[in-house]
Enzyme design. Structure first.
Site, PDB file in Angstrom:
ATOM      1  N   ARG A 126     -24.361  21.741 103.776  1.00 28.10           N
ATOM      2  CA  ARG A 126     -25.475  20.838 103.437  1.00 28.10           C
ATOM      3  C   ARG A 126     -25.039  19.833 102.381  1.00 28.10           C
ATOM      4  O   ARG A 126     -24.364  20.211 101.422  1.00 28.10           O
ATOM      5  CB  ARG A 126     -26.648  21.634 102.859  1.00 28.10           C
ATOM      6  N   CYS A 130     -29.091  15.510 111.696  1.00 30.56           N
ATOM      7  CA  CYS A 130     -29.014  15.679 110.237  1.00 30.56           C
ATOM      8  C   CYS A 130     -29.636  17.021 109.820  1.00 30.56           C
ATOM      9  O   CYS A 130     -29.038  18.060 110.097  1.00 30.56           O
ATOM     10  CB  CYS A 130     -29.631  14.469 109.540  1.00 30.56           C
ATOM     11  N   HIS A 133     -28.193   9.826 111.712  1.00 33.44           N
ATOM     12  CA  HIS A 133     -29.555   9.590 112.217  1.00 33.44           C
ATOM     13  C   HIS A 133     -29.533   8.578 113.367  1.00 33.44           C
ATOM     14  O   HIS A 133     -29.713   7.379 113.130  1.00 33.44           O
ATOM     15  CB  HIS A 133     -30.438   9.013 111.093  1.00 33.44           C
ATOM     16  N   GLY A 135     -34.603  15.299 107.868  1.00 32.65           N
ATOM     17  CA  GLY A 135     -35.629  15.575 106.866  1.00 32.65           C
ATOM     18  C   GLY A 135     -34.997  16.436 105.794  1.00 32.65           C
ATOM     19  O   GLY A 135     -33.958  16.078 105.244  1.00 32.65           O
ATOM     20  N   GLU A 182     -31.706   7.925 115.429  1.00 34.49           N
ATOM     21  CA  GLU A 182     -33.045   7.369 115.686  1.00 34.49           C
ATOM     22  C   GLU A 182     -33.338   6.168 114.787  1.00 34.49           C
ATOM     23  O   GLU A 182     -34.310   5.453 115.025  1.00 34.49           O
ATOM     24  CB  GLU A 182     -34.115   8.462 115.508  1.00 34.49           C
ATOM     25  N   SER A 234     -33.847  20.425 105.466  1.00 34.18           N
ATOM     26  CA  SER A 234     -33.767  21.664 106.254  1.00 34.18           C
ATOM     27  C   SER A 234     -34.414  22.848 105.547  1.00 34.18           C
ATOM     28  O   SER A 234     -34.969  23.734 106.204  1.00 34.18           O
ATOM     29  CB  SER A 234     -32.314  21.965 106.607  1.00 34.18           C
ATOM     30  N   ARG A 255     -27.505  11.779 103.067  1.00 28.09           N
ATOM     31  CA  ARG A 255     -27.310  13.146 102.541  1.00 28.09           C
ATOM     32  C   ARG A 255     -26.970  14.104 103.686  1.00 28.09           C
ATOM     33  O   ARG A 255     -27.569  15.162 103.860  1.00 28.09           O
ATOM     34  CB  ARG A 255     -28.539  13.613 101.750  1.00 28.09           C
TER      35      ARG A 255
HETATM   36  N1  GLN Z   1     -29.769  17.083 103.075  1.00 27.17           N
HETATM   37  C1  GLN Z   1     -30.815  17.365 104.013  1.00 27.17           C
HETATM   38  C2  GLN Z   1     -30.946  18.852 104.275  1.00 27.17           C
HETATM   39  O1  GLN Z   1     -30.303  19.644 103.705  1.00 27.17           O
HETATM   40  C3  GLN Z   1     -30.598  16.627 105.310  1.00 27.17           C
HETATM   41  C4  GLN Z   1     -30.785  15.147 105.099  1.00 27.17           C
HETATM   42  C5  GLN Z   1     -31.315  14.406 106.283  1.00 27.17           C
HETATM   43  O2  GLN Z   1     -31.816  14.979 107.243  1.00 27.17           O
HETATM   44  N2  GLN Z   1     -31.263  13.111 106.182  1.00 27.17           N
HETATM   45  O3  GLN Z   1     -31.727  19.226 105.081  1.00 27.17           O
END
Ligand code: GLN
Length: 188
Positions: free
Chosen positions: A107, A78, A171, A46, A173, A48, A136
């Site tokens: 990140r 992630c 990911h 998601g 999942e 963070s 990402r």
């Molecule tokens: N870039 C997101 C973060 O800093 C992480 C991306 C992801 O969970 N797909 O939380």
């Protein structure tokens, strides 16, 4: 076996699908009273910074931190990897993490060119490669001496474990492949 999935934000539903496919009960976790009956916790992907904020405003950060300290097994993917890390680079100054695993992550460290990509990974303990989706994703820049590296991509660790905390920069999942969830559940 009950594996709660933190469901404040992000890709939690797909984790619940993978876990229920394995016959594991996978309730959503949104409040502290939902933590008590869990055997383990998944912290999904998601954002963070948002997850850290929502954990605080929902009075969940400290209860989860205490349970992780007391040995609750946790799988962080992630953004969930970032939430579990001891050191976070390129985070927001008010972003908190649980420090459940002795790694430094950066990140969004794969940069714009490689913001999202897929790769087949050789994973320790699996016979066939695992198809991994990176979005990402955080880059693992340092692993402490007690951290096991279970998979790498171009020499960079992407699946690591320290005792009861397992984290992935991708990911697991988002593919219909339950093997990494199964590995986590088997370790509980
Ligand atoms: N870039 C997101 C973060 O800093 C992480 C991306 C992801 O969970 N797909 O939380």
């Amino acid at each position: 076996m009950i594996v709660g999935v933190l469901a404040l934000q992000g890709a939690f539903a797909a984790h619940q699908d993978r876990l229920t496919a394995l016959g594991v009960e996978a309730p959503s976790v949104r409040t502290a009273d939902q933590l008590n009956r869990l055997d383990a916790l998944v912290i999904p992907g998601g954002e963070s910074t948002t997850m850290s904020h929502l954990l605080r405003t929902n009075d969940l950060f400290n209860p989860i931190a205490r349970m992780i300290d007391a040995g609750l097994p946790v799988l962080g993917t992630c953004a969930g990897m970032i939430m579990c890390a001891a050191d976070v680079r390129a985070g927001r100054s008010d972003q908190q993490s649980f420090g459940a695993i002795d790694i430094t992550v950066c990140r969004n460290g794969y940069g714009r060119q490689r913001a999202s990509f897929e790769a087949d990974l050789n994973v320790a303990g699996l016979d066939m490669p695992f198809h991994a989706v990176f979005i990402r994703a955080p880059v693992v820049e340092r692993v402490g001496p007690d951290v096991e590296i279970l998979a790498r991509l171009d020499d960079v660790p992407v699946l690591v474990r320290q005792q009861t905390c397992t984290v992935t920069s991708f990911h697991p999942e988002l593919t219909l492949d339950e093997r990494l969830h199964e590995m986590f559940v088997d370790s509980i």
